[in-house]
Design a protein around this motif. Structure first.
Motif, PDB file in Angstrom:
ATOM      1  N   PHE A  69       0.809  -1.221   0.000  1.00  0.00           N
ATOM      2  CA  PHE A  69       0.000   0.000   0.000  1.00  0.00           C
ATOM      3  C   PHE A  69       0.841   1.270   0.000  1.00  0.00           C
ATOM      4  CE2 PHE A  69      -3.636  -2.373   2.372  1.00  0.00           C
ATOM      5  CZ  PHE A  69      -3.939  -3.056   1.211  1.00  0.00           C
TER       6      PHE A  69
ATOM      7  N   PRO B 175      -7.339  -2.152   5.903  1.00  0.00           N
ATOM      8  CA  PRO B 175      -7.544  -1.888   4.477  1.00  0.00           C
ATOM      9  C   PRO B 175      -9.021  -1.652   4.173  1.00  0.00           C
ATOM     10  CG  PRO B 175      -6.060  -3.746   4.772  1.00  0.00           C
ATOM     11  CD  PRO B 175      -6.622  -3.425   6.131  1.00  0.00           C
TER      12      PRO B 175
ATOM     13  N   GLY C 180      -8.360  -1.005  -0.610  1.00  0.00           N
ATOM     14  CA  GLY C 180      -7.308  -1.879  -0.117  1.00  0.00           C
ATOM     15  C   GLY C 180      -7.670  -3.348  -0.244  1.00  0.00           C
TER      16      GLY C 180
END
Length: 412
Positions: free
Chosen positions: A314, A368, A372
């Motif tokens: 990420f 997330p 995500g």
């Protein structure tokens, strides 16, 4: 006449029996060419992927696409039923597990997904505040089952090709560490800060003895997963276990777009960490957790284990990171805007007062979000590799979404 009639009746009866036997034999011959139907199970039926473990694979926070301090409707991608997973679609099968509809296990492309993971789970089953948290074990009491036992039952009746596992973070007390770090930032001044990275309640989780203990617990959990599949009738060549580690949710201190001075880092960004603690999280805490997870995968001795490394997956889209922002900071009207997946964060804000009341929930913090989760799904799809399951490290490939609506990731 009576004798003749009786003889003729016996003859006709005998002929009828012979005809019936011949017919039965012919039918048996025809039917013998058709194989009996086989129920789905090991090596039989359509392929399935199953996820087990904790909140980082159950889909926690998967309802929200980005962050905003304005109307929650602007980022509500899945609505109030986001975590409903019971048979009727009216609620959770286990309260608080938050098995999201955006969870990574639903890789598609002819592969069905089953999500057995549970937010808050550790390697062993436990109860907390009245909620059941199934671990990677064979717990079976009062109508409750551990995830290994759930997997065993499911795999016996479905052709499971991949079991994705995320476990260990809660064994290191991840949630309480985040709480301590945020409280230290909120409750102490910059001229006399308290750092969570200097508190024994945090650092004791990462001593060599505790790391060794947790690694052993993860090894046991992975062996339970394998035993569940063996109990369900599988050989090791019929499926793979994919063990994934954890992505970094916040940047280094120098990467925050909000200053640690004042209160905007939390009141606006929802990321109340001191720079020093953010550095500790990225340079000590996360590498230690990930090393324990990957080390356990190796130490398990299971020949069909693959790994999915996500520590930097990420980077560039983390909470409060420079280069991305809240919807309103980026001038976006909603999560549906074309640039939303490129310009907004893929990690849910750490909410305090705003998470006390619906629709937000505290357990969604620093997980997330919708983007995500879909990014992780893209990673797992590439790991599945059309059935030729492989290991890899996953990172952002480029901006935009693929035809499945997922952020474009690169497995290498």
């Amino acid at each position: 006449m009576n004798c003749l009639h009786a003889a003729r009746s016996r003859t006709l009866g005998l002929l009828a029996v012979v005809a019936a036997v011949a017919t039965a034999a012919m039918l048996a011959g025809l039917l013998g060419t058709v194989a009996p139907a086989r129920a789905d199970g090991p090596g039989v039926g359509a392929p399935w992927a199953v996820s087990v473990g904790d909140s980082y694979i159950s889909g926690e926070a998967g309802r929200w696409a980005g962050n905003t301090n304005e109307s929650s409707s602007e980022i509500d991608a899945l609505g109030s039923s986001a975590y409903y997973d019971n048979a009727s679609g009216t609620g959770e099968s286990i309260e608080g597990c938050h098995r999201s509809k955006s969870a990574e296990v639903y890789i598609g492309s002819g592969v069905s997904g089953e999500n057995l993971a549970c937010s808050g789970a550790k390697t062993g089953t436990f109860f907390t505040e009245g909620l059941f948290k199934p671990g990677l074990d064979f717990y079976n009491s009062g109508g409750h089952e551990g995830q290994a036992l759930m997997l065993q039952h499911f795999a016996a009746a479905h052709d499971v090709k991949l079991v994705a596992v995320s476990i260990g973070g809660n064994n290191f007390n991840f949630a309480s560490i985040v709480q301590t770090c945020v409280e230290d930032w909120l409750l102490t001044p910059e001229w006399w800060p308290a750092y969570c990275s200097e508190e024994s309640s945090v650092t004791n989780n990462f001593t060599s003895s505790n790391v060794s203990r947790v690694k052993g617990e993860i090894v046991t959990g992975l062996k339970n997963v394998a035993q569940a599949m063996t109990n369900a009738g599988y050989s090791t060549s019929q499926y793979s276990i994919v063990v994934q580690d954890y992505p970094s949710p916040i940047p280094l201190g120098s990467g925050f777009r909000h200053s640690q001075s004042g209160y905007t880092r939390q009141t606006v960004g929802g990321c109340g960490f001191w720079n020093k603690d953010a550095n500790y999280a990225n340079e000590t805490m996360l590498p230690t957790i990930d090393a324990a997870v990957l080390g356990a995968a190796s130490a398990s001795g299971l020949t069909n284990v693959r790994t999915l490394q996500l520590s930097s997956a990420f980077n560039g889209r983390r909470l409060c990171e420079k280069g991305v922002g809240l919807l309103e900071e980026e001038g976006l009207s909603s999560w549906r805007a074309t640039e939303a997946p490129n310009k907004t964060e893929w990690i849910n804000q750490i909410r305090t007062i705003t998470a006390i009341f619906p629709p937000y929930e505290i357990q969604e913090d620093i997980h997330p979000n919708y983007w995500g989760q879909l990014a992780l799904r893209n990673c797992l799809t590439q790991v599945y590799n059309v059935g030729s399951i492989r290991s890899g490290t996953c990172n952002i490939a480029k901006a935009g979404l693929n035809p499945a609506g997922e952020p474009q990731m690169y497995l290498h």
